[in-house]
Design a protein around this motif. Sequence first.
Motif, short mmCIF file in Angstrom:
data_model
loop_
_atom_site.label_atom_id
_atom_site.label_comp_id
_atom_site.label_asym_id
_atom_site.label_seq_id
_atom_site.Cartn_x
_atom_site.Cartn_y
_atom_site.Cartn_z
N ARG A 213 -46.66 -25.43 71.67
CA ARG A 213 -47.67 -25.82 70.66
C ARG A 213 -47.14 -25.73 69.24
O ARG A 213 -47.73 -26.30 68.31
CB ARG A 213 -48.91 -24.92 70.78
N LEU A 214 -46.08 -24.97 69.04
CA LEU A 214 -45.60 -24.76 67.68
C LEU A 214 -44.83 -25.99 67.19
O LEU A 214 -43.95 -26.48 67.88
CB LEU A 214 -44.70 -23.51 67.63
N PRO A 215 -45.17 -26.49 66.00
CA PRO A 215 -44.51 -27.71 65.49
C PRO A 215 -43.06 -27.45 65.11
O PRO A 215 -42.76 -26.51 64.38
CB PRO A 215 -45.37 -28.08 64.27
N LEU A 216 -42.17 -28.29 65.61
CA LEU A 216 -40.75 -28.16 65.31
C LEU A 216 -40.15 -29.54 65.06
O LEU A 216 -40.51 -30.52 65.73
CB LEU A 216 -40.00 -27.51 66.48
N GLN A 217 -39.22 -29.59 64.11
CA GLN A 217 -38.46 -30.80 63.85
C GLN A 217 -36.99 -30.43 63.67
O GLN A 217 -36.67 -29.32 63.23
CB GLN A 217 -38.96 -31.51 62.59
N ASP A 218 -36.11 -31.36 64.02
CA ASP A 218 -34.69 -31.12 63.81
C ASP A 218 -34.43 -30.74 62.35
O ASP A 218 -35.04 -31.31 61.43
CB ASP A 218 -33.87 -32.38 64.14
N GLY A 219 -33.56 -29.78 62.16
CA GLY A 219 -33.18 -29.36 60.82
C GLY A 219 -34.00 -28.21 60.27
O GLY A 219 -33.66 -27.65 59.22
N GLN A 220 -35.08 -27.84 60.95
CA GLN A 220 -35.90 -26.74 60.47
C GLN A 220 -35.28 -25.39 60.82
O GLN A 220 -34.35 -25.29 61.63
CB GLN A 220 -37.31 -26.82 61.06
N SER A 221 -35.83 -24.36 60.19
CA SER A 221 -35.38 -23.00 60.46
C SER A 221 -36.54 -22.20 61.06
O SER A 221 -37.70 -22.40 60.70
CB SER A 221 -34.91 -22.33 59.17
N VAL A 222 -36.19 -21.29 61.98
CA VAL A 222 -37.18 -20.47 62.68
C VAL A 222 -36.75 -19.02 62.61
O VAL A 222 -35.57 -18.71 62.81
CB VAL A 222 -37.33 -20.90 64.16
N LEU A 223 -37.70 -18.15 62.32
CA LEU A 223 -37.47 -16.71 62.36
C LEU A 223 -38.38 -16.10 63.41
O LEU A 223 -39.60 -16.18 63.31
CB LEU A 223 -37.75 -16.08 60.99
N ASP A 224 -37.78 -15.51 64.43
CA ASP A 224 -38.53 -14.75 65.44
C ASP A 224 -38.53 -13.31 64.95
O ASP A 224 -37.55 -12.59 65.08
CB ASP A 224 -37.85 -14.87 66.80
N TYR A 225 -39.67 -12.90 64.37
CA TYR A 225 -39.71 -11.65 63.61
C TYR A 225 -39.72 -10.41 64.50
O TYR A 225 -39.27 -9.35 64.07
CB TYR A 225 -40.95 -11.66 62.71
N CYS A 226 -40.24 -10.51 65.70
CA CYS A 226 -40.25 -9.39 66.66
C CYS A 226 -39.62 -9.88 67.95
O CYS A 226 -40.28 -10.02 68.98
CB CYS A 226 -41.68 -8.90 66.92
#
Length: 386
Positions: A213-226
């Motif tokens: 469900r989480l919106p993602l596009q090529d080139g983006q950055s993601v932080l998995d905080y836990c």
Amino acid sequence: MTPAARVAAAIGVLDDCLGGMPVEKALLRWSRASRFAGSKDRAAVRDLVFGGWRRRRSAAHAGGAETGRGIMIGWLRQHDTDPAAIFTGLDHAPAPLTSEETQLSGEASPAIRHDLPDWLWERFSRDLGADADTSAQALRDRAPVFLRVNPRRGDTDAAMGALARDGVEAVAHDEVAGALRVVSGERAVSRSQAYSEGMVELQDAASQAAMLRLPLQDGQSVLDYCAGGGGKALALAARAEISVTAHDISAARMRDIPARAARAGVRIELAERLNGLKADLVLVDAPCSGSGTWRRDPDGKWRLTPERLADLVRLQAELLDQAARHVAPGGSLAYATCSVLAEENDAQVAAFLARCPGWVQRDRMQRLPGPNGDGFFLARFQRGDA
């Protein structure tokens, strides 16, 4: 070991659990002291112990005592097996039933029938309403095994075929794309080629649905905080060409991520310190009661107290506030728990929005435990001007 000897072993392990020992530790202690037990014996005793521990209250009620023996007597009755046929006292079997143990118990309270502490059944009833009964009942039985197909290594059909060659039968999930439900051969998954080569990962279907469900596009950055062991970071990294950073207050929890990422064909950076890092998507998979997953971890529902739950709610709020500072302009903040309790989910969301008025909720998902997956909650926020 005979079936009766396995029940006798389970009784001893359950008595250790009732004495305060975590179920996994109690099983390990029994296994180390029982070198004679083969792999099938250990698996069978484990199933008996977890089956009885999930149903600790109702089985004890049906068996006439909250002891390992009482739980096993009741568990057998619940599964339409006459305990007198097992409790014979012969060949390492438990001692025969007493006259008191042959008597059937009276009507149980709702909390006992649902295998929850009284205070938790009250919360379930309040928070889930008409769904409280089915949700609590689902937590009394063994959880299905779900796998996530890694699109970097193959598609659903290829994964099912590879698993089948190693004795694992799996079928596609009806609702979640890329999810497989293991029908048989669960214990062979970790030895399968599909698993060792990163074609599949163990991940519950509800968690998979949330990550999709989480919106993602090529080139983006993601932080998995836990990040913990990195299961959700792996699921996100497989979806698009993105930069993924995993962070956890305990670096030791992330020690398996590099090997898992290499097996999956993705790249995940580990960060013990964030130093002002900003990301387009920040995920807070918060520590929680685990109330949506108690069939996998029945210790959780017996060890949880109102005080511990209050501590978790405070920690969740702190983590949300901290993580929000790392969202890049125009980015999203996602909050997830494997809980079904309102104070950890919708109430936590309302409290965050009340103290941080610049944020707006953009999405919400709640799944309850059942045949299609565990209980899971997801909320996604953006700043009001985004």
